[in-house]
Design a protein around this motif. Structure first.
Motif, PDB file in Angstrom:
ATOM      1  N   TRP A 180       4.820  -3.780 -14.263  1.00  0.00           N
ATOM      2  CA  TRP A 180       5.968  -2.941 -13.893  1.00  0.00           C
ATOM      3  C   TRP A 180       6.198  -2.962 -12.389  1.00  0.00           C
ATOM      4  N   VAL A 181       5.111  -2.793 -11.622  1.00  0.00           N
ATOM      5  CA  VAL A 181       5.240  -2.789 -10.161  1.00  0.00           C
ATOM      6  C   VAL A 181       5.815  -4.119  -9.683  1.00  0.00           C
ATOM      7  N   GLN A 182       5.358  -5.222 -10.272  1.00  0.00           N
ATOM      8  CA  GLN A 182       5.879  -6.528  -9.871  1.00  0.00           C
ATOM      9  C   GLN A 182       7.351  -6.670 -10.226  1.00  0.00           C
ATOM     10  N   GLU A 208       0.829  -1.205   0.000  1.00  0.00           N
ATOM     11  CA  GLU A 208       0.000   0.000   0.000  1.00  0.00           C
ATOM     12  C   GLU A 208       0.863   1.254   0.000  1.00  0.00           C
ATOM     13  N   ASN A 209       1.996   1.217   0.701  1.00  0.00           N
ATOM     14  CA  ASN A 209       2.925   2.346   0.656  1.00  0.00           C
ATOM     15  C   ASN A 209       3.525   2.518  -0.735  1.00  0.00           C
ATOM     16  N   ILE A 210       3.831   1.408  -1.393  1.00  0.00           N
ATOM     17  CA  ILE A 210       4.422   1.462  -2.732  1.00  0.00           C
ATOM     18  C   ILE A 210       3.475   2.107  -3.737  1.00  0.00           C
ATOM     19  N   THR A 211       2.209   1.757  -3.678  1.00  0.00           N
ATOM     20  CA  THR A 211       1.244   2.254  -4.668  1.00  0.00           C
ATOM     21  C   THR A 211       0.532   3.535  -4.225  1.00  0.00           C
ATOM     22  N   LEU A 212       0.847   4.046  -3.026  1.00  0.00           N
ATOM     23  CA  LEU A 212       0.128   5.195  -2.479  1.00  0.00           C
ATOM     24  C   LEU A 212       0.109   6.414  -3.404  1.00  0.00           C
ATOM     25  N   PRO A 213       1.241   6.854  -3.974  1.00  0.00           N
ATOM     26  CA  PRO A 213       1.180   8.040  -4.837  1.00  0.00           C
ATOM     27  C   PRO A 213       0.229   7.878  -6.020  1.00  0.00           C
ATOM     28  N   MET A 214       0.197   6.689  -6.609  1.00  0.00           N
ATOM     29  CA  MET A 214      -0.725   6.458  -7.721  1.00  0.00           C
ATOM     30  C   MET A 214      -2.169   6.378  -7.242  1.00  0.00           C
ATOM     31  N   ASP A 215      -2.377   5.814  -6.049  1.00  0.00           N
ATOM     32  CA  ASP A 215      -3.730   5.766  -5.487  1.00  0.00           C
ATOM     33  C   ASP A 215      -4.258   7.178  -5.245  1.00  0.00           C
ATOM     34  N   ILE A 216      -3.397   8.045  -4.709  1.00  0.00           N
ATOM     35  CA  ILE A 216      -3.806   9.437  -4.462  1.00  0.00           C
ATOM     36  C   ILE A 216      -4.130  10.135  -5.765  1.00  0.00           C
ATOM     37  N   ALA A 217      -3.361   9.826  -6.807  1.00  0.00           N
ATOM     38  CA  ALA A 217      -3.581  10.460  -8.109  1.00  0.00           C
ATOM     39  C   ALA A 217      -4.739   9.854  -8.880  1.00  0.00           C
ATOM     40  N   GLY A 218      -5.294   8.768  -8.356  1.00  0.00           N
ATOM     41  CA  GLY A 218      -6.401   8.114  -9.056  1.00  0.00           C
ATOM     42  C   GLY A 218      -5.959   7.361 -10.296  1.00  0.00           C
ATOM     43  N   ARG A 219      -4.692   6.931 -10.316  1.00  0.00           N
ATOM     44  CA  ARG A 219      -4.158   6.203 -11.465  1.00  0.00           C
ATOM     45  C   ARG A 219      -3.987   4.737 -11.111  1.00  0.00           C
ATOM     46  N   ARG A 220      -4.313   3.891 -12.053  1.00  0.00           N
ATOM     47  CA  ARG A 220      -4.164   2.460 -11.836  1.00  0.00           C
ATOM     48  C   ARG A 220      -2.706   2.058 -12.090  1.00  0.00           C
ATOM     49  N   PRO A 221      -2.086   1.391 -11.142  1.00  0.00           N
ATOM     50  CA  PRO A 221      -0.688   0.984 -11.336  1.00  0.00           C
ATOM     51  C   PRO A 221      -0.551   0.001 -12.495  1.00  0.00           C
ATOM     52  N   GLN A 249      13.664   1.162   3.563  1.00  0.00           N
ATOM     53  CA  GLN A 249      14.188   2.010   2.504  1.00  0.00           C
ATOM     54  C   GLN A 249      13.982   1.364   1.136  1.00  0.00           C
ATOM     55  N   ARG A 250      14.009   0.031   1.078  1.00  0.00           N
ATOM     56  CA  ARG A 250      13.694  -0.634  -0.184  1.00  0.00           C
ATOM     57  C   ARG A 250      12.248  -0.373  -0.602  1.00  0.00           C
ATOM     58  N   VAL A 251      11.354  -0.346   0.374  1.00  0.00           N
ATOM     59  CA  VAL A 251       9.962   0.004   0.074  1.00  0.00           C
ATOM     60  C   VAL A 251       9.888   1.434  -0.462  1.00  0.00           C
ATOM     61  N   ALA A 252      10.667   2.332   0.149  1.00  0.00           N
ATOM     62  CA  ALA A 252      10.680   3.723  -0.316  1.00  0.00           C
ATOM     63  C   ALA A 252      11.235   3.815  -1.739  1.00  0.00           C
ATOM     64  N   VAL A 253      12.249   3.003  -2.057  1.00  0.00           N
ATOM     65  CA  VAL A 253      12.783   2.979  -3.415  1.00  0.00           C
ATOM     66  C   VAL A 253      11.735   2.442  -4.380  1.00  0.00           C
ATOM     67  N   ALA A 254      11.049   1.369  -3.979  1.00  0.00           N
ATOM     68  CA  ALA A 254       9.997   0.802  -4.829  1.00  0.00           C
ATOM     69  C   ALA A 254       8.885   1.813  -5.069  1.00  0.00           C
ATOM     70  N   ARG A 255       8.512   2.568  -4.034  1.00  0.00           N
ATOM     71  CA  ARG A 255       7.480   3.602  -4.187  1.00  0.00           C
ATOM     72  C   ARG A 255       7.920   4.653  -5.205  1.00  0.00           C
ATOM     73  N   ALA A 256       9.202   5.028  -5.148  1.00  0.00           N
ATOM     74  CA  ALA A 256       9.710   6.026  -6.096  1.00  0.00           C
ATOM     75  C   ALA A 256       9.719   5.494  -7.525  1.00  0.00           C
ATOM     76  N   LEU A 257      10.003   4.203  -7.691  1.00  0.00           N
ATOM     77  CA  LEU A 257      10.097   3.606  -9.018  1.00  0.00           C
ATOM     78  C   LEU A 257       8.741   3.203  -9.601  1.00  0.00           C
ATOM     79  N   ALA A 258       7.761   2.945  -8.729  1.00  0.00           N
ATOM     80  CA  ALA A 258       6.523   2.276  -9.146  1.00  0.00           C
ATOM     81  C   ALA A 258       5.747   3.030 -10.222  1.00  0.00           C
ATOM     82  N   SER A 259       5.788   4.353 -10.181  1.00  0.00           N
ATOM     83  CA  SER A 259       5.018   5.134 -11.151  1.00  0.00           C
ATOM     84  C   SER A 259       5.803   5.436 -12.422  1.00  0.00           C
ATOM     85  N   ARG A 260       6.992   4.840 -12.559  1.00  0.00           N
ATOM     86  CA  ARG A 260       7.871   5.035 -13.718  1.00  0.00           C
ATOM     87  C   ARG A 260       8.135   6.519 -13.967  1.00  0.00           C
TER      88      ARG A 260
END
Length: 256
Positions: free
Chosen positions: A132-134, A115-128, A159-170
């Motif tokens: 790519w996320v996987q 949920e932390n990884i996909t949070l920025p996209m969830d806030i933006a209303g964008r489907r991950p 911190q790996r989760v934080a890196v994944a969150r940064a990368l998840a939205s490409r």
């Protein structure tokens, strides 16, 4: 004006600062944090920014990332000029085109790792993009930790989760401000290795502020700041080479 020499490459520019100046205060209390800095950050490249305390390295990153305003000059992310954007547009650009990794992990404690990884996209209303996320999750070795909350993870895993969150939205570019500063050497090396792999394997662009020569050695190049100006650049850096360069700057500062 100080301009980084251009290295012939076929890749485009992810971010560009031109004659960038940042001034705090006025009169006798005036401080010039950035003094007409010009630098390109190329796509698919890992750049480290180094310099003594007060050199302007974090200010440069914050201005280029749209986290802080600048006094004069120009900043572009891709083809977008930041100075032309209103606050709402700037917020949207940061959300859609930029990833951030900070020394503090900035994870929400009530959410799982996924949920932390996909949070920025969830806030933006964008489907991950699930594939790519996987891919990001697999690269960071987080598949077995996705249901864990931050308190159930080690510092390195957080911190790996934080890196994944940064990368998840490409994003077009990722900025890291001392991203391994709160980690032990082993965990820090793991996170830096993942950032290195994201550049090599995923084509990501990474810009990282660090004081650590070992961290800087993971980058493709290092730019050095002193007194708000870019004073040197090193390509294909080694930890020893970066350390020697920093010692030379310190010695010069003591004798000047």
């Amino acid at each position: 004006m100080t301009t980084i020499p251009t290295v012939p490459r076929t890749t485009a520019v992810a971010a560009r600062a031109t004659e960038l100046t940042k001034v705090y205060g006025a009169g006798e209390t005036q401080v010039v944090a950035l003094d007409r800095v010009s630098v390109d950050f190329r796509q698919g490249e890992f750049t480290a920014i180094m310099g003594p305390s007060g050199s302007g390295k974090s200010t440069l990153m914050h201005c280029v990332a749209g986290l802080d305003s600048f006094s004069s000059g120009s900043v572009r992310i891709g083809d977008t000029e930041l100075s032309t954007l209103k606050d709402r547009q700037l917020t949207q650009l940061r959300r859609d085109k930029i990833g951030f990794i900070f020394q503090a992990f900035n994870l929400l404690p009530t959410l799982t790792a996924l949920e932390n990884i996909t949070l920025p996209m969830d806030i933006a209303g964008r489907r991950p993009d699930q594939r790519w996320v996987q891919q990001v999750i697999d690269m960071l070795g987080l598949s077995g930790r996705l249901k864990h909350r931050p308190t159930e993870l080690s510092g390195g895993q957080q911190q790996r989760v934080a890196v994944a969150r940064a990368l998840a939205s490409r994003p077009e570019i990722i900025f890291g401000d001392e991203p391994t500063g709160n980690l032990d050497s082993r965990s820090g090396a793991e996170v830096l290795g993942f950032l290195r792999n994201s550049v090599r394997e995923l084509g990501q662009t990474v810009v990282m502020v660090t004081h650590d020569p070992v961290a800087a050695s993971y980058a493709d190049r290092v730019i050095f700041l002193a007194d708000g100006r870019i004073v040197d650049e090193m390509l294909r850096p080694s930890a020893d080479g970066v350390l020697d360069r920093m010692k030379a700057f310190d010695a010069k500062g003591r004798t000047s």
